[in-house]
Design an enzyme around this catalytic site. Sequence first.
Site, PDB file in Angstrom:
ATOM      1  N   HIS A 277     -15.547 -18.721  11.624  1.00 33.81           N
ATOM      2  CA  HIS A 277     -15.490 -18.094  12.768  1.00 33.81           C
ATOM      3  C   HIS A 277     -16.286 -16.763  12.472  1.00 33.81           C
ATOM      4  O   HIS A 277     -15.672 -15.901  11.660  1.00 33.81           O
ATOM      5  CB  HIS A 277     -13.967 -17.901  13.222  1.00 33.81           C
ATOM      6  CG  HIS A 277     -13.328 -18.954  13.704  1.00 33.81           C
ATOM      7  ND1 HIS A 277     -12.032 -18.943  13.845  1.00 33.81           N
ATOM      8  CD2 HIS A 277     -13.605 -19.863  14.421  1.00 33.81           C
ATOM      9  CE1 HIS A 277     -11.559 -20.070  14.063  1.00 33.81           C
ATOM     10  NE2 HIS A 277     -12.485 -20.893  14.469  1.00 33.81           N
TER      11      HIS A 277
ATOM     12  N   GLU B 288     -15.113 -13.030  12.400  1.00 35.37           N
ATOM     13  CA  GLU B 288     -13.854 -12.625  11.438  1.00 35.37           C
ATOM     14  C   GLU B 288     -14.358 -11.999  10.269  1.00 35.37           C
ATOM     15  O   GLU B 288     -14.130 -12.646   9.064  1.00 35.37           O
ATOM     16  CB  GLU B 288     -12.916 -13.731  11.364  1.00 35.37           C
ATOM     17  CG  GLU B 288     -12.303 -14.054  12.685  1.00 35.37           C
ATOM     18  CD  GLU B 288     -11.748 -15.601  12.462  1.00 35.37           C
ATOM     19  OE1 GLU B 288     -11.264 -15.931  11.529  1.00 35.37           O
ATOM     20  OE2 GLU B 288     -11.268 -16.016  13.643  1.00 35.37           O
TER      21      GLU B 288
ATOM     22  N   HIS C 123      -9.494 -16.477   7.123  1.00 33.38           N
ATOM     23  CA  HIS C 123      -9.893 -16.069   8.409  1.00 33.38           C
ATOM     24  C   HIS C 123      -9.146 -14.603   8.785  1.00 33.38           C
ATOM     25  O   HIS C 123      -8.689 -13.943   7.755  1.00 33.38           O
ATOM     26  CB  HIS C 123      -8.925 -16.784   9.752  1.00 33.38           C
ATOM     27  CG  HIS C 123      -9.429 -18.514   9.694  1.00 33.38           C
ATOM     28  ND1 HIS C 123     -10.316 -18.964  10.833  1.00 33.38           N
ATOM     29  CD2 HIS C 123      -9.507 -19.471   8.966  1.00 33.38           C
ATOM     30  CE1 HIS C 123     -10.599 -20.040  10.695  1.00 33.38           C
ATOM     31  NE2 HIS C 123     -10.156 -20.327   9.303  1.00 33.38           N
TER      32      HIS C 123
ATOM     33  N   GLU D 127      -4.905 -15.899   6.715  1.00 31.78           N
ATOM     34  CA  GLU D 127      -5.100 -14.741   7.612  1.00 31.78           C
ATOM     35  C   GLU D 127      -4.908 -13.328   7.022  1.00 31.78           C
ATOM     36  O   GLU D 127      -4.217 -13.254   6.529  1.00 31.78           O
ATOM     37  CB  GLU D 127      -4.287 -15.113   8.987  1.00 31.78           C
ATOM     38  CG  GLU D 127      -4.535 -16.552   9.560  1.00 31.78           C
ATOM     39  CD  GLU D 127      -5.614 -16.521  10.528  1.00 31.78           C
ATOM     40  OE1 GLU D 127      -6.229 -15.553  10.778  1.00 31.78           O
ATOM     41  OE2 GLU D 127      -5.343 -17.608  11.157  1.00 31.78           O
TER      42      GLU D 127
END
Length: 492
Positions: free
Chosen positions: A234, A237, A332, A405
């Site tokens: 992504h 990010e 991420h 994350e």
Amino acid sequence: MERKMEESTVRDVETGSDTGGEDALVGNVNKLMMSPPGYSGALRKGHLVFDACFESGNLGRVDHISEFEFDLFIRPDTCNPRFRVWFNFTVENVCETQRVIFNVVNFSKTKSLYRDGMSPVVKSTSRPKWQRLPAKNVYYYRCPDHRRNYVMSFAFCFDREDDVYQFAYCYPYTYSRLQHYLASLERRNLPYLKREQLGLSVQQRRLDVLTITNSEHVSQEKEKKLVFLTSRVHPGESPASFICQGVIDFLVSQHPVAQILRDHVIFKIVPMLNPDGVYLGNYRCSLMGFDLNRHWQDPSPWAHPTLHAVKQLIVQMNQDPTVNLEFYIDVHAHSTMLNGFMYGNVFEEEERVQRQAVFPRLLCQNAPDFSFSNTSFNRDVVKAGTGRRFLGGLLDDMSYCYTLEVSFYSYMTAGSTAPVPYTEETYMKLGRNVARTFLDYYKLNNLIKDNRPTHFQSMEVKSYSGDSNIKGNEVGRDTADREREKSQGVRH
């Protein structure tokens, strides 16, 4: 009082042509001068010039509301209007002490860390280090003038006339920055580091893979342990790239832990899975508008070439009888939660559930900003095409697949009363701590000269194999855990 947009003259500084309107959202603004209503003369100081035509830039349109206020529209991801989160633009031709309010009016997400004190980052030509704006100058609210959509407004005072100011959603980490970093690593001619071009993106950008290992030592082992890490599927990010660089920096260093890890583990790292999306300033998608992290099951070699190449390599590694692919971690950043945390998969076998919780618990001990209580294990249908879910089904039951994350904003530590905003350095520190945790996991501590007591001797984890969404705090370290670990000499 009703708020109305003034009829202003919007001109392209380079071409002199009038621009604006909905069509401007197709691309980024390019040296766009915002002059007062009815003004048609030469450019004057204080007539702000906006630009996002640079690498990872994003600003689709600017509306002049008043002398002091401007509405800003994020350009949607290329070929996909659904995603509007990342912004990155410059402002120049300012007056000293000029005060403005910028309203970012078309976010595609309603939940945001702006509700919790997050603020954009800013730098200028004379102050090139990114810093966060004061939270007291940032407001996040439903706006009646924009169909009650959420708007993020921030106040700013320009203080140096000759500076170009740059504002962004978070600290940018561009494709070019990665290429410079990898080139600098190559120039060091490290015997345990190999950089390869795994493939090319649709726009012919490099897909790099690094291999970090002491091949002479590892080749002597009966079972070669392999850890595979990917980042930036992504593109918006950007904290993921800082974590990834932190992992790489540590693994190629002369730290004794890094040396031991290189002797016993093969690390394969793909630092930027979506180079086109990063270059274009997208938040979620590739050039062609695909969320690549939903296409692992059947990636197309022409539409998703980078994902296709990475999947092929992982499948090849998994089929190699001399290699044991034990970890896959996809990095991420998260737009609504604090701290670092992990997502894992759900399994029916109780013992496998217990084993999967080991690495996040160890990381929790090494990284004060990592939250085990935020870590969860799920099998949501919407996540079926992600790397974590797909590879969790492909690899054998001794492999572990995680999404790592990290918050776009901040972290809370034990004993802290207020969130601590992340910096580029603290993101990289989390990456270093991720790398260190593999030493604890593989129980190689006895190979370190000072014999620090870093064994994790008690790994009792409750079984929740029947639950489709197991929360980390249900299997986390409570007070009894900490007391037990303390008595057993576990390092925190």
